[in-house]
Scaffold this active site. Sequence first.
Site, PDB file in Angstrom:
ATOM      1  N   TYR A  59      20.627 -14.884  31.998  1.00  0.00           N
ATOM      2  CA  TYR A  59      20.065 -13.546  32.176  1.00  0.00           C
ATOM      3  C   TYR A  59      21.068 -12.468  32.559  1.00  0.00           C
ATOM      4  CZ  TYR A  59      17.647  -9.658  34.359  1.00  0.00           C
ATOM      5  OH  TYR A  59      17.240  -8.399  34.690  1.00  0.00           O
ATOM      6  N   CYS A  84      26.228  -7.795  41.914  1.00  0.00           N
ATOM      7  CA  CYS A  84      26.922  -6.522  41.760  1.00  0.00           C
ATOM      8  C   CYS A  84      27.968  -6.621  40.670  1.00  0.00           C
ATOM      9  CB  CYS A  84      27.621  -6.141  43.067  1.00  0.00           C
ATOM     10  SG  CYS A  84      26.489  -6.010  44.450  1.00  0.00           S
ATOM     11  N   GLY A 125      28.623 -10.964  45.175  1.00  0.00           N
ATOM     12  CA  GLY A 125      28.265 -12.305  45.639  1.00  0.00           C
ATOM     13  C   GLY A 125      27.548 -12.218  46.970  1.00  0.00           C
ATOM     14  N   GLY A 129      24.111  -3.676  38.532  1.00  0.00           N
ATOM     15  CA  GLY A 129      23.697  -2.989  39.743  1.00  0.00           C
ATOM     16  C   GLY A 129      23.441  -1.531  39.458  1.00  0.00           C
TER      17      GLY A 129
HETATM   18  P1  AMP Z   1       8.960 -11.863  37.310  1.00  0.00           P
HETATM   19  O1  AMP Z   1       8.253 -10.725  36.678  1.00  0.00           O
HETATM   20  O2  AMP Z   1       9.018 -11.746  38.821  1.00  0.00           O
HETATM   21  O3  AMP Z   1       8.474 -13.209  36.895  1.00  0.00           O
HETATM   22  O4  AMP Z   1      10.482 -11.767  36.865  1.00  0.00           O
HETATM   23  C1  AMP Z   1      10.896 -12.253  35.638  1.00  0.00           C
HETATM   24  C2  AMP Z   1      11.490 -11.154  34.827  1.00  0.00           C
HETATM   25  O5  AMP Z   1      12.510 -10.491  35.566  1.00  0.00           O
HETATM   26  C3  AMP Z   1      12.115 -11.718  33.563  1.00  0.00           C
HETATM   27  O6  AMP Z   1      11.630 -10.960  32.477  1.00  0.00           O
HETATM   28  C4  AMP Z   1      13.609 -11.516  33.733  1.00  0.00           C
HETATM   29  O7  AMP Z   1      14.169 -10.919  32.582  1.00  0.00           O
HETATM   30  C5  AMP Z   1      13.766 -10.620  34.942  1.00  0.00           C
HETATM   31  N1  AMP Z   1      14.664 -11.200  35.972  1.00  0.00           N
HETATM   32  C6  AMP Z   1      14.844 -12.470  36.301  1.00  0.00           C
HETATM   33  N2  AMP Z   1      15.724 -12.594  37.327  1.00  0.00           N
HETATM   34  C7  AMP Z   1      16.103 -11.354  37.657  1.00  0.00           C
HETATM   35  C8  AMP Z   1      16.981 -10.803  38.631  1.00  0.00           C
HETATM   36  N3  AMP Z   1      17.650 -11.559  39.497  1.00  0.00           N
HETATM   37  N4  AMP Z   1      17.110  -9.473  38.670  1.00  0.00           N
HETATM   38  C9  AMP Z   1      16.436  -8.682  37.828  1.00  0.00           C
HETATM   39  N5  AMP Z   1      15.592  -9.137  36.898  1.00  0.00           N
HETATM   40  C10 AMP Z   1      15.403 -10.451  36.801  1.00  0.00           C
END
Ligand code: AMP
Length: 490
Positions: free
Chosen positions: A262, A16, A118, A42
């Site tokens: 990220y 958040c 958190g 968020g």
């Molecule tokens: P996935 O498609 O499940 O492999 O997620 C990876 C993609 O989601 C990557 O392109 C990241 O930029 C993004 N990503 C990774 N971690 C997060 C997160 N906690 N919340 C939102 N997006 C994420």
Amino acid sequence: MITSRPWDDDKPHEECGVFGVWNAPDAAALTALGLHALQHRGQEATGIVTYDGQRFHSEKGLGLVGDVYHDPRVMAGLKGRSAIGHNRYATTGETILRNVQPLFAEFEFGGFAVAHNGNLTNAAGLRRELVRRGCIFQSTMDSEVFIHLIAMSEYSTVVDRLIDALRQVVGAYSLVALSNEALIGVRDPLGVRPLILGRIGLPHEEPAWVLVSETCALEIIGAEFVRDVEPGEIVVIDDRGVHSIKPFGAAKPRFCVFEYIYFARPDSVMDGTPVYAARKSIGAELARESHVAADIVVPVPDSGVPAAMGYATESGIPFELGIIRNHYVGRTFIEPTDHIRNLGVKLKHSANRAILQGRRVILVDDSIVRGTTSRKIVEMVRAAGASEVHMRISSPPTTHSCFYGIDTPEREKLLAAQHDVGEMARLIGADSLAFISINGLYRALGRGSRNAASPAYCDACFTGDYPVPLTDFDKGGSRQLSLLEEISAV
Ligand code: AMP
């Protein structure tokens, strides 16, 4: 009889954004602007609580900051020179209005509002104990335990009660809180989540103070950076200024490394390190570690862009925007079902065919979680005519879930928890796949190789080394125990 889990209609994990301001005209408007700059942390819901010297005022809503606070009548109700605000991010379960922060309660000492970034790892046990003692919970959020622990405390001042509550919770948290007397900021003892102090006003003027999750929220309101709130520090801001309290013993900080990879906005500075520079440096290290002959380096936008720039510069291979992002759809990850998530990826990215046709492409993204994004993107780039597709990831493989506020799926759903890199390459359809090594990541952040006995960051999602105890979770650290499982385990 116990029939349901304590978090029956929501998930306690969330990443958040928080914001707080003390002693400023237009406090609510500044808070809305700050939350707007923190929107990437968020997008599901947002809330503001203000204090006008006599009363607290609150407005919350589901959706984006601009949707909730576009109506001048809503803003007009948020009176006062002090405010806190929150952007909520949760990926599964219903986001319901009673789960939208800041939380507010009237205590015997006056009103108190709190917003939390958190995740608490012992909230389920605390909650059960508090319910046994007669507390009636209004939400399903872990953060609500703060309210009840403060209410039950036998200390008299709000700060003493807060310290009493903080000594009972375990987890990763940055808090902003507002009482009749002060704006309060807290960073957990390991400083896993960020919190920054800023100020508005010329040096000779009486300042307005702000607390923000990221420095990008200072820029938007013309505030200057003062310092990071230190791990384990409480800052109490009132009309006499800023007071610092350190009620916990000294611990070696473990800031979340995924904020650099990220989560944070690239124009933010986290614990002294600019996020943009960190990402480029990680990309350069990735190029040194996993070189491959290719014609172009293409980022998966937007999060892969700085790392791809670093990769391109280091390798000497031209950087090209071979994938174009449509900005009018939310982050893929936020969609709750696999079906919608698949649709989301197609909505979000398009292949730039003129760039990709006949080229050997290095695709750079920040992480592979479930593998949904990579699989779709590789397929799309091939369909646009790329002759080879090499995937490069600017984080080590995500093998473990995060329990400290960044939402990741259960371990079983993490591609890297189930497959080695060769299998992953096959599953996402890439000609080759490489991740930055954990030591490479630390080197790129200027820390030398990772010191396993005392790592500089929380990197549990890559190493399984969880620095904060996972009291509420099963031993493998993969999921929250249900109440029935917990009881039968006793
Ligand atoms: P996935 O498609 O499940 O492999 O997620 C990876 C993609 O989601 C990557 O392109 C990241 O930029 C993004 N990503 C990774 N971690 C997060 C997160 N906690 N919340 C939102 N997006 C994420």
